[in-house]
Design a protein around this motif. Structure first.
Motif, short mmCIF file in Angstrom:
data_model
loop_
_atom_site.label_atom_id
_atom_site.label_comp_id
_atom_site.label_asym_id
_atom_site.label_seq_id
_atom_site.Cartn_x
_atom_site.Cartn_y
_atom_site.Cartn_z
N VAL A 17 45.25 32.49 42.86
CA VAL A 17 44.67 32.94 41.58
C VAL A 17 44.15 34.36 41.71
O VAL A 17 43.45 34.68 42.68
N CYS A 18 44.49 35.21 40.75
CA CYS A 18 43.85 36.51 40.64
C CYS A 18 42.83 36.44 39.52
O CYS A 18 43.19 36.18 38.37
N GLU A 19 41.57 36.67 39.84
CA GLU A 19 40.50 36.64 38.84
C GLU A 19 40.07 38.05 38.43
O GLU A 19 39.13 38.20 37.66
N HIS A 20 40.77 39.06 38.92
CA HIS A 20 40.38 40.44 38.63
C HIS A 20 40.89 40.88 37.26
O HIS A 20 41.80 40.30 36.70
N HIS A 21 40.26 41.95 36.78
CA HIS A 21 40.77 42.64 35.59
C HIS A 21 40.38 44.11 35.74
O HIS A 21 39.26 44.42 36.15
N PRO A 22 41.29 45.03 35.43
CA PRO A 22 40.99 46.44 35.66
C PRO A 22 39.84 46.99 34.84
O PRO A 22 39.17 47.93 35.29
N GLU A 23 39.58 46.41 33.68
CA GLU A 23 38.53 46.94 32.81
C GLU A 23 37.38 45.97 32.60
O GLU A 23 36.26 46.39 32.26
N GLY A 24 37.62 44.68 32.74
CA GLY A 24 36.57 43.69 32.53
C GLY A 24 36.17 43.58 31.08
O GLY A 24 36.92 43.94 30.17
N GLY A 25 34.96 43.06 30.86
CA GLY A 25 34.45 42.90 29.51
C GLY A 25 32.95 42.70 29.54
O GLY A 25 32.34 42.60 30.61
N PRO A 26 32.30 42.64 28.36
CA PRO A 26 30.85 42.47 28.31
C PRO A 26 30.40 41.22 29.06
O PRO A 26 30.92 40.13 28.81
N GLY A 27 29.47 41.39 29.98
CA GLY A 27 28.95 40.26 30.74
C GLY A 27 29.87 39.78 31.84
O GLY A 27 29.62 38.73 32.45
N GLY A 28 30.95 40.53 32.11
CA GLY A 28 31.89 40.12 33.13
C GLY A 28 31.33 40.23 34.53
O GLY A 28 30.39 41.00 34.79
N ASP A 29 31.88 39.47 35.44
CA ASP A 29 31.48 39.50 36.85
C ASP A 29 31.93 40.84 37.43
O ASP A 29 33.13 41.10 37.57
N VAL A 30 30.99 41.70 37.78
CA VAL A 30 31.32 43.05 38.21
C VAL A 30 32.13 43.06 39.50
O VAL A 30 32.88 44.01 39.76
N SER A 31 32.00 42.01 40.30
CA SER A 31 32.76 41.95 41.55
C SER A 31 34.25 41.76 41.31
O SER A 31 35.07 41.93 42.22
N LEU A 32 34.61 41.40 40.07
CA LEU A 32 36.01 41.14 39.74
C LEU A 32 36.64 42.24 38.90
O LEU A 32 37.81 42.14 38.53
N ILE A 33 35.88 43.29 38.61
CA ILE A 33 36.36 44.35 37.73
C ILE A 33 36.85 45.53 38.56
O ILE A 33 36.16 46.01 39.44
N GLY A 34 38.08 45.96 38.26
CA GLY A 34 38.64 47.10 38.97
C GLY A 34 40.04 46.81 39.46
O GLY A 34 40.59 45.73 39.24
N PRO A 35 40.64 47.77 40.12
CA PRO A 35 42.02 47.58 40.59
C PRO A 35 42.09 46.56 41.72
O PRO A 35 41.12 46.34 42.45
N CYS A 36 43.26 45.93 41.84
CA CYS A 36 43.48 44.97 42.93
C CYS A 36 44.98 44.97 43.23
O CYS A 36 45.77 45.53 42.48
N ASP A 37 45.35 44.29 44.30
CA ASP A 37 46.77 44.20 44.64
C ASP A 37 47.33 42.81 44.39
O ASP A 37 48.44 42.50 44.82
N CYS A 38 46.54 41.97 43.68
CA CYS A 38 47.00 40.60 43.45
C CYS A 38 47.37 40.31 42.01
O CYS A 38 48.17 39.40 41.74
N ARG A 39 46.83 41.04 41.07
CA ARG A 39 47.11 40.75 39.66
C ARG A 39 48.57 41.06 39.34
O ARG A 39 49.02 42.20 39.47
N LYS A 40 49.32 40.04 38.93
CA LYS A 40 50.70 40.29 38.53
C LYS A 40 50.74 41.33 37.40
O LYS A 40 49.91 41.24 36.49
N PRO A 41 51.58 42.35 37.49
CA PRO A 41 52.84 42.43 38.23
C PRO A 41 52.74 42.87 39.68
O PRO A 41 53.79 43.04 40.30
N ALA A 42 51.55 43.10 40.23
CA ALA A 42 51.46 43.35 41.66
C ALA A 42 51.94 42.10 42.41
O ALA A 42 51.82 40.98 41.89
N PRO A 43 52.45 42.25 43.61
CA PRO A 43 53.04 41.11 44.32
C PRO A 43 52.05 40.33 45.17
O PRO A 43 52.44 39.39 45.87
N GLY A 44 50.76 40.69 45.13
CA GLY A 44 49.80 40.11 46.07
C GLY A 44 49.74 38.59 46.09
O GLY A 44 49.69 37.98 47.16
N LEU A 45 49.71 37.96 44.92
CA LEU A 45 49.62 36.49 44.88
C LEU A 45 50.85 35.86 45.53
O LEU A 45 50.74 34.87 46.27
N LEU A 46 52.01 36.41 45.26
CA LEU A 46 53.25 35.85 45.79
C LEU A 46 53.33 36.03 47.30
O LEU A 46 53.72 35.10 48.03
#
Length: 208
Positions: free
Chosen positions: A103-132
């Motif tokens: 599971v990728c729980e990240h998001h590049p921009e997040g939202g109001p009240g979002g978990d700050v540890s999950l906001i920003g770039p990552c290598d797992c969010r599809k279309p990145a290949p990290g999860l696969l």
């Protein structure tokens, strides 16, 4: 989350929302969102049959899903984990074993009240290949013998970047999805197989 292990053999990594289960439609809010509670799990037509076809043919089965709800401040991380685990249990009750779930729980921009540890770039969010690639490592999968099955261009691009083959669930008569059609020059990615349901996609893969 590794739920098992397997020697190198054919495998299918399957997307969750729009591929295995339907989106949740909130009539009061007028919103369509990913399921965030076990009670909202609605398997799509052909999902069980498709998984069973692949399992019977010796495929290792896994799930890879983007779930940015916590990063956007929409739901807690515990709701994501609970719903994913419930899906695995629903499939197990149907005789289908899911060897791994990433599971990728990240998001590049997040939202109001979002978990700050999950906001920003990552290598797992599809279309990145990290999860696969994570699932390939955990389950000893050979990428060349592994399919990524999903319903979006992000799923197909992730497969390509991971060195895997790609199957797309697409109702080709829906004109709003024309850019994803095979052979459409506007499409940025082209899957190896296309079908409107998972069972039909599995049959196409097994007939190769």
């Amino acid at each position: 989350m590794a739920l098992g292990s397997s020697a190198a053999r054919p495998a299918a990594i399957v997307d969750r929302d729009g591929t295995l289960i339907d989106f949740h439609r909130d009539a009061e809010l007028g919103a369509v969102v990913s399921a965030f509670h076990p009670d909202q799990i609605r398997l799509l037509p052909g999902a069980i049959e498709g998984l069973r076809l692949l399992a019977d043919a010796g495929f290792t089965l896994a799930i890879a899903t983007n779930q940015p709800g916590a990063a956007k401040g929409q739901i807690p991380r515990s709701a994501i984990a609970r719903t994913n685990q419930a899906l695995v249990e629903v499939l197990r009750a149907q005789g289908i074993t899911i060897a791994g779930l990433a599971v990728c729980e990240h998001h590049p921009e997040g939202g109001p009240g979002g978990d700050v540890s999950l906001i920003g770039p990552c290598d797992c969010r599809k279309p990145a290949p990290g999860l696969l690639l994570q699932l390939a490592r955990e389950l000893s999968l050979d990428p060349a013998e592994t399919w990524m099955l999903g319903d979006t261009a992000a799923d197909i691009e992730a497969a390509r970047r991971a060195g895997m083959r790609a199957g797309l669930i697409l109702e080709t008569q829906r004109c709003e999805l024309c850019p994803l059609r095979v052979g459409d020059e506007r499409a940025q990615v082209s899957p190896d197989r296309v079908a409107p349901r998972l069972d039909l996609l599995a049959l196409s893969i097994l007939a190769r």
